[in-house]
Design a protein around this motif. Structure first.
Motif: not given
Length: 151
Positions: A67-75
């Protein structure tokens, strides 16, 4: 509640001294009995710790989850590719042997909130590695392996 035997590989989630989540791996030491704390020999430490049974999870390919912080990891496509390697490092840290791991480029959208990142094989079973936004609704991303039709 899971039952444990001496030598079982376990995953233990806790909070470190700085207040950040920490995942540790180790082995059950001695006979854990039917209830109460379990003696755990954590990787990289001498001696054992007593850990409440409900905080332990048996290590399995499906329980190794990042579980990693940052939705940008998907974007961001290049960051999605990196998630495969981060999960693979976590699986190795957990003591899992992955027979084959085949990344799928920058990932394939498999639902409105996730991506299929890789196919993998372990113990003659086929799994997929997926990344999705954390179901808790925060800005985190969850990366984990599951059978092809689950997550």
């Amino acid at each position: 509640m899971a039952s444990f035997s001496p030598g079982d590989r376990i995953r233990y989630e806790t909070i470190d001294d700085d207040g950040f989540p920490l995942v540790r791996y180790g082995f059950v030491g001695g006979d854990p009995g039917d209830d109460g704390p379990v003696v755990v020999l954590l990787d990289g430490e001498l001696g054992g710790d007593f850990v409440e049974r409900n905080k332990l999870v048996p290590v399995h390919i499906g329980t190794v989850v990042l579980t990693l912080d940052g939705k940008d990891l998907l974007d961001d496509p290049s960051l999605r590719q990196g998630l495969v390697h981060l999960w693979q490092a976590e699986a190795e840290d957990a003591g899992l042997r992955i027979a084959a791991l085949h990344p799928i480029g920058t990932g394939v959208r498999d639902s409105s909130e996730g991506y299929l990142l890789a196919e993998l094989n372990t113990c003659d079973q086929q799994y997929v590695l997926r990344a999705a936004q954390c179901p808790m609704g925060n800005d985190a991303v969850v990366v984990g392996a599951s059978l092809p039709n689950r997550f």
